[in-house]
Design an enzyme around this catalytic site. Structure first.
Site, mmCIF file in Angstrom:
data_model
loop_
_atom_site.group_PDB
_atom_site.id
_atom_site.type_symbol
_atom_site.label_atom_id
_atom_site.label_comp_id
_atom_site.label_asym_id
_atom_site.label_seq_id
_atom_site.Cartn_x
_atom_site.Cartn_y
_atom_site.Cartn_z
ATOM 1 N N SER A 1 0.842 -1.196 0.000
ATOM 2 C CA SER A 1 0.000 0.000 0.000
ATOM 3 C C SER A 1 0.880 1.251 0.000
ATOM 4 O O SER A 1 2.104 1.163 0.134
ATOM 5 C CB SER A 1 -0.872 -0.003 1.252
ATOM 6 O OG SER A 1 -0.026 0.073 2.388
ATOM 7 N N ASP B 1 -1.333 -1.487 -3.811
ATOM 8 C CA ASP B 1 -2.684 -1.704 -3.292
ATOM 9 C C ASP B 1 -3.319 -0.356 -2.949
ATOM 10 O O ASP B 1 -2.706 0.468 -2.265
ATOM 11 C CB ASP B 1 -2.552 -2.580 -2.032
ATOM 12 C CG ASP B 1 -3.876 -3.154 -1.574
ATOM 13 O OD1 ASP B 1 -4.805 -3.278 -2.391
ATOM 14 O OD2 ASP B 1 -3.971 -3.511 -0.373
ATOM 15 N N HIS B 2 -4.519 -0.113 -3.424
ATOM 16 C CA HIS B 2 -5.266 1.118 -3.121
ATOM 17 C C HIS B 2 -4.494 2.413 -3.400
ATOM 18 O O HIS B 2 -4.480 3.324 -2.550
ATOM 19 C CB HIS B 2 -5.745 1.130 -1.654
ATOM 20 C CG HIS B 2 -6.784 0.099 -1.366
ATOM 21 N ND1 HIS B 2 -8.093 0.220 -1.770
ATOM 22 C CD2 HIS B 2 -6.705 -1.105 -0.755
ATOM 23 C CE1 HIS B 2 -8.774 -0.853 -1.397
ATOM 24 N NE2 HIS B 2 -7.950 -1.682 -0.785
ATOM 25 N N GLU C 1 -11.687 -0.015 -8.713
ATOM 26 C CA GLU C 1 -12.746 -0.468 -7.794
ATOM 27 C C GLU C 1 -14.049 0.273 -8.050
ATOM 28 O O GLU C 1 -14.056 1.453 -8.377
ATOM 29 C CB GLU C 1 -12.269 -0.210 -6.351
ATOM 30 C CG GLU C 1 -13.290 -0.574 -5.289
ATOM 31 C CD GLU C 1 -12.694 -0.473 -3.881
ATOM 32 O OE1 GLU C 1 -11.637 -1.089 -3.640
ATOM 33 O OE2 GLU C 1 -13.283 0.222 -3.052
ATOM 34 N N HIS D 1 -12.472 -3.983 5.012
ATOM 35 C CA HIS D 1 -11.119 -4.230 5.518
ATOM 36 C C HIS D 1 -11.131 -4.483 7.032
ATOM 37 O O HIS D 1 -12.031 -4.044 7.722
ATOM 38 C CB HIS D 1 -10.227 -3.020 5.248
ATOM 39 C CG HIS D 1 -9.897 -2.826 3.797
ATOM 40 N ND1 HIS D 1 -9.783 -1.592 3.230
ATOM 41 C CD2 HIS D 1 -9.657 -3.712 2.810
ATOM 42 C CE1 HIS D 1 -9.470 -1.729 1.948
ATOM 43 N NE2 HIS D 1 -9.395 -3.009 1.667
ATOM 44 N N ALA E 1 -10.817 -9.640 2.277
ATOM 45 C CA ALA E 1 -11.113 -11.073 2.149
ATOM 46 C C ALA E 1 -10.547 -11.929 3.275
ATOM 47 O O ALA E 1 -10.735 -13.148 3.281
ATOM 48 C CB ALA E 1 -10.593 -11.580 0.802
HETATM 49 O O1 TD3 Z 1 -6.462 -4.142 0.216
HETATM 50 N N1 TD3 Z 1 -6.403 -4.976 1.243
HETATM 51 C C1 TD3 Z 1 -5.260 -4.919 2.145
HETATM 52 C C2 TD3 Z 1 -5.217 -3.644 2.964
HETATM 53 C C3 TD3 Z 1 -6.345 -3.538 3.945
HETATM 54 C C4 TD3 Z 1 -5.943 -3.085 5.312
HETATM 55 O O2 TD3 Z 1 -5.956 -4.181 6.245
HETATM 56 C C5 TD3 Z 1 -7.430 -5.866 1.444
HETATM 57 O O3 TD3 Z 1 -8.435 -5.777 0.766
HETATM 58 C C6 TD3 Z 1 -7.308 -6.969 2.497
HETATM 59 O O4 TD3 Z 1 -8.242 -6.802 3.495
HETATM 60 P P1 TD3 Z 1 -8.238 -7.610 4.879
HETATM 61 O O5 TD3 Z 1 -8.303 -6.563 5.948
HETATM 62 O O6 TD3 Z 1 -9.475 -8.478 4.857
HETATM 63 O O7 TD3 Z 1 -7.005 -8.453 4.946
HETATM 64 ZN ZN ZN Z 2 -8.391 -3.579 -0.075
#
Ligand code: TD3
Ligand code: ZN
Length: 308
Positions: free
Chosen positions: A50, A83-84, A135, A181, A213
């Site tokens: 991230s 990520d994001h 997304e 999340h 997930a």
């Molecule tokens: O994008 N991510 C990871 C970052 C989320 C912060 O924990 C996810 O979609 C994974 O989500 P999670 O919290 O279920 O592992």
């Molecule tokens: Zn996520």
């Protein structure tokens, strides 16, 4: 092998009906755990980092650790994925550092704005074979008793997803279908909006991503709580529910929370059992091994085991 884009990894998953884990990492131990798990399970992997991870470790540091491990485990297909990503500048930081895949998360903007920014990033990334994820909808749990209108306001709109995929040229899509999340995903029963997911898959055909997930496995949270932690009310996506999602078209399963819980469960255990220990390796070593175990179990559930 050289890092590859996540597109090729996910195309195989889409064709053959399984999912690949995108595991978040921001330090050496988590990366080692992900690679050793992939090696034992013979599974492709997506390493997710991230903006926070880039800030913590430095994008160059993350890249070089992943590159080093990927050279060591030369037979494992690996993508390094942002990520994001929240804006163009974050995406460019990742691209310059050597990432091979990015997510642009503009889902909180109105549709047209999300599309415009996503399209711009696809235009840049595709010239250098970097895959792009976007997304639609908002990542949050939706309880059963809310109205249809409320559900529609939060979760992905399948028709919109079809237009968005065509207009943007993205490689894979994260449709909001009721997950969130963190360790506290559901108040009531844990479930995904599978009907919606099925429609999105029918209308787009591309690999789909499940965010939020993590499964919050009991074995790990029990250790976490046994040694003084508090995860009261935590609930993840059960393995059976994950499998259903994969049956209906999920090909990338984002996992961060499970690894965090596993690591810190073992750190808690070690520090409370051995109060005079001052060697960090004696604390982080077992924690790293336990993260490996949790990832291996997950790879079996996702069906990515044995794919290489
Ligand atoms: O994008 N991510 C990871 C970052 C989320 C912060 O924990 C996810 O979609 C994974 O989500 P999670 O919290 O279920 O592992
Ligand atoms: Zn996520």
């Amino acid at each position: 092998m050289p890092l590859i884009s996540a597109k090729s990894i996910l195309e195989d998953a889409n064709k053959n009906g399984y999912a690949v884990g995108a595991f978040n990492a921001n330090n050496m131990e988590f990366l080692q755990a992900i690679f050793t798990a992939a090696d034992s399970e013979k599974s492709p992997i997506i390493i997710a980092a991230s903006e926070g991870a880039m800030k913590y470790a430095g994008p160059e540091m993350l890249y070089s650790m992943v590159k080093t491990l990927s050279d060591k485990y030369y037979h494992i297909p690996v993508a390094l994925h942002l990520d994001h990503g929240s804006n163009l500048s974050a995406v460019m930081t990742a691209v310059k550092a050597g990432f091979t895949s990015v997510m642009i998360d503009a889902s909180h903007f109105p549709y047209e704005e999300n599309l415009k920014l996503t399209k711009q990033i696809v235009g840049i990334c595709h010239t250098v074979d970097i895959s792009v994820e976007a997304e639609l909808g908002r990542l949050q749990g939706v309880e059963d008793n809310v109205s249809v209108a409320e559900r529609d306001a939060v979760l992905v709109n399948p028709e919109e997803a079809k237009d968005f995929v065509l207009a943007s040229g993205i490689d894979f899509l994260a449709p909001a279908i009721g997950t969130s999340h963190g360790a506290f995903k559901f108040k009531g029963e844990a479930k995904l909006d599978l009907e919606r997911l099925k429609k999105v898959k029918e209308l787009t055909g591309i690999p789909l991503v499940l965010h939020g997930a993590s499964s919050v496995p009991e074995s790990a949270s029990n250790i976490f709580e046994e040694f003084g932690g508090n995860l009261k009310g935590a609930k993840g996506v059960p393995y059976e529910v994950l499998k259903e999602g994969i049956k209906f078209g999920i090909n990338k399963v984002n996992t961060d929370t499970d690894l965090r819980i596993a690591f810190l469960a073992k750190v808690r255990e070690s520090v409370s059992k051995d109060k005079s220990q001052i060697d960090p390796r004696k604390i982080f070593g077992p924690a790293r091994d336990y993260v490996t175990e949790v990832i291996r179990e997950r790879m079996k559930v996702l069906g990515s085991s044995g794919r290489i």
